[in-house]
Design a protein around this motif. Sequence first.
Motif, PDB file in Angstrom:
ATOM      1  N   LYS A 116      42.429  26.823  49.917  1.00 31.84           N
ATOM      2  CA  LYS A 116      42.476  27.637  49.088  1.00 31.84           C
ATOM      3  C   LYS A 116      41.549  29.019  48.944  1.00 31.84           C
ATOM      4  O   LYS A 116      40.273  28.528  49.418  1.00 31.84           O
ATOM      5  CB  LYS A 116      42.936  28.229  47.612  1.00 31.84           C
ATOM      6  CG  LYS A 116      43.552  27.153  46.840  1.00 31.84           C
ATOM      7  CD  LYS A 116      44.151  26.886  46.247  1.00 31.84           C
ATOM      8  CE  LYS A 116      45.496  26.353  45.620  1.00 31.84           C
ATOM      9  NZ  LYS A 116      44.989  25.874  43.852  1.00 31.84           N
ATOM     10  N   VAL A 117      41.895  30.314  49.461  1.00 33.66           N
ATOM     11  CA  VAL A 117      41.692  31.200  49.641  1.00 33.66           C
ATOM     12  C   VAL A 117      40.951  32.344  48.558  1.00 33.66           C
ATOM     13  O   VAL A 117      42.447  32.241  48.042  1.00 33.66           O
ATOM     14  CB  VAL A 117      40.788  32.055  50.979  1.00 33.66           C
ATOM     15  CG1 VAL A 117      40.067  33.375  50.364  1.00 33.66           C
ATOM     16  CG2 VAL A 117      40.459  31.128  52.040  1.00 33.66           C
ATOM     17  N   GLN A 118      40.014  32.716  47.612  1.00 30.06           N
ATOM     18  CA  GLN A 118      41.043  33.122  46.115  1.00 30.06           C
ATOM     19  C   GLN A 118      40.062  34.907  46.160  1.00 30.06           C
ATOM     20  O   GLN A 118      38.638  35.035  46.752  1.00 30.06           O
ATOM     21  CB  GLN A 118      40.495  32.313  44.544  1.00 30.06           C
ATOM     22  CG  GLN A 118      40.084  33.098  43.978  1.00 30.06           C
ATOM     23  CD  GLN A 118      39.872  32.322  42.549  1.00 30.06           C
ATOM     24  OE1 GLN A 118      40.220  31.753  42.501  1.00 30.06           O
ATOM     25  NE2 GLN A 118      38.620  32.691  42.526  1.00 30.06           N
ATOM     26  N   TRP A 119      40.561  36.165  46.399  1.00 28.89           N
ATOM     27  CA  TRP A 119      40.037  36.863  45.487  1.00 28.89           C
ATOM     28  C   TRP A 119      40.030  37.777  45.083  1.00 28.89           C
ATOM     29  O   TRP A 119      41.044  37.751  44.154  1.00 28.89           O
ATOM     30  CB  TRP A 119      40.658  38.055  47.019  1.00 28.89           C
ATOM     31  CG  TRP A 119      39.635  38.422  48.271  1.00 28.89           C
ATOM     32  CD1 TRP A 119      40.299  37.658  49.213  1.00 28.89           C
ATOM     33  CD2 TRP A 119      38.772  38.457  48.993  1.00 28.89           C
ATOM     34  NE1 TRP A 119      39.681  37.393  50.179  1.00 28.89           N
ATOM     35  CE2 TRP A 119      38.745  38.134  50.666  1.00 28.89           C
ATOM     36  CE3 TRP A 119      37.824  39.352  48.545  1.00 28.89           C
ATOM     37  CZ2 TRP A 119      37.568  38.415  50.984  1.00 28.89           C
ATOM     38  CZ3 TRP A 119      36.737  40.177  48.965  1.00 28.89           C
ATOM     39  CH2 TRP A 119      36.515  39.509  50.373  1.00 28.89           C
ATOM     40  N   ARG A 120      39.158  38.091  43.342  1.00 25.66           N
ATOM     41  CA  ARG A 120      39.193  38.221  42.450  1.00 25.66           C
ATOM     42  C   ARG A 120      38.201  39.053  42.861  1.00 25.66           C
ATOM     43  O   ARG A 120      37.890  39.343  42.860  1.00 25.66           O
ATOM     44  CB  ARG A 120      38.400  37.301  41.915  1.00 25.66           C
ATOM     45  CG  ARG A 120      38.412  36.703  40.276  1.00 25.66           C
ATOM     46  CD  ARG A 120      37.378  36.352  39.070  1.00 25.66           C
ATOM     47  NE  ARG A 120      37.818  34.894  39.260  1.00 25.66           N
ATOM     48  CZ  ARG A 120      38.990  34.571  38.648  1.00 25.66           C
ATOM     49  NH1 ARG A 120      39.376  35.189  37.369  1.00 25.66           N
ATOM     50  NH2 ARG A 120      39.321  33.431  38.872  1.00 25.66           N
ATOM     51  N   LYS A 121      39.239  40.329  41.520  1.00 29.44           N
ATOM     52  CA  LYS A 121      38.717  41.440  41.112  1.00 29.44           C
ATOM     53  C   LYS A 121      38.561  41.677  39.751  1.00 29.44           C
ATOM     54  O   LYS A 121      39.358  41.163  39.113  1.00 29.44           O
ATOM     55  CB  LYS A 121      40.587  42.623  41.045  1.00 29.44           C
ATOM     56  CG  LYS A 121      39.968  43.488  40.792  1.00 29.44           C
ATOM     57  CD  LYS A 121      39.337  44.825  41.542  1.00 29.44           C
ATOM     58  CE  LYS A 121      39.315  46.122  40.683  1.00 29.44           C
ATOM     59  NZ  LYS A 121      38.052  47.169  42.050  1.00 29.44           N
ATOM     60  N   SER A 122      37.523  41.568  39.631  1.00 32.90           N
ATOM     61  CA  SER A 122      36.745  42.399  38.032  1.00 32.90           C
ATOM     62  C   SER A 122      36.434  43.498  37.646  1.00 32.90           C
ATOM     63  O   SER A 122      36.390  44.291  39.308  1.00 32.90           O
ATOM     64  CB  SER A 122      35.459  41.446  38.322  1.00 32.90           C
ATOM     65  OG  SER A 122      34.528  42.357  36.961  1.00 32.90           O
ATOM     66  N   ALA A 123      36.745  44.055  36.540  1.00 36.91           N
ATOM     67  CA  ALA A 123      37.027  45.553  36.543  1.00 36.91           C
ATOM     68  C   ALA A 123      35.406  46.072  36.752  1.00 36.91           C
ATOM     69  O   ALA A 123      35.260  47.162  36.960  1.00 36.91           O
ATOM     70  CB  ALA A 123      37.049  45.847  34.891  1.00 36.91           C
ATOM     71  N   THR A 124      34.311  44.953  36.414  1.00 37.00           N
ATOM     72  CA  THR A 124      32.628  44.981  36.187  1.00 37.00           C
ATOM     73  C   THR A 124      31.975  45.385  37.464  1.00 37.00           C
ATOM     74  O   THR A 124      31.558  46.523  38.412  1.00 37.00           O
ATOM     75  CB  THR A 124      32.180  44.757  35.292  1.00 37.00           C
ATOM     76  OG1 THR A 124      32.217  43.482  35.438  1.00 37.00           O
ATOM     77  CG2 THR A 124      32.408  45.188  33.693  1.00 37.00           C
ATOM     78  N   THR A 125      32.329  44.245  38.616  1.00 38.99           N
ATOM     79  CA  THR A 125      31.402  43.999  39.491  1.00 38.99           C
ATOM     80  C   THR A 125      32.293  43.895  41.318  1.00 38.99           C
ATOM     81  O   THR A 125      32.385  43.365  42.174  1.00 38.99           O
ATOM     82  CB  THR A 125      31.463  42.145  39.681  1.00 38.99           C
ATOM     83  OG1 THR A 125      32.206  41.704  39.641  1.00 38.99           O
ATOM     84  CG2 THR A 125      30.616  42.284  38.971  1.00 38.99           C
TER      85      THR A 125
END
Length: 146
Positions: A116-125
């Motif tokens: 898997k490839v995961q792109w994680r969106k964080s509100a701060t980073t």
Amino acid sequence: MPSTTSRQLGFTLVELMIVVTIIGILSSIAVPAYHNYIQKSEITAGVSTASALTTNIDLFIQENGKFPPATDLSEIGATATMSALGTLSLLPDTEVAEQGVLLFEFNATTSVSGKKVQWRKSATTGWQCIQDAAEHIKGCQQGTIM
């Protein structure tokens, strides 16, 4: 007086065995290198496919104040099967509306099946890419995907 020299009409067995040995040695080096090349190119294609959608997700968040729903990728101009290498899915964060995960899972026809490839969106980073398929993929660190 007849000539005692004769002309050679083919290769000797020793010469053929030397050629076969050289081909075997070259193959033992080339095949693993080719497999690694294919693996890295498929992983890079998965990273790029998901990466291309991060801007669309950012626009969706700006317009709607939340991460896109898991049920409809068309909201960001995509489909789950838009790549022949695998499938895409969205996983919105249940606690913070602007956060979530864009996940690309490789299918059985690839050399990295099930990875898997995961792109994680964080509100701060912001966006962070993690993949569990190979080392040294530019722009996407290797790690454990939840």
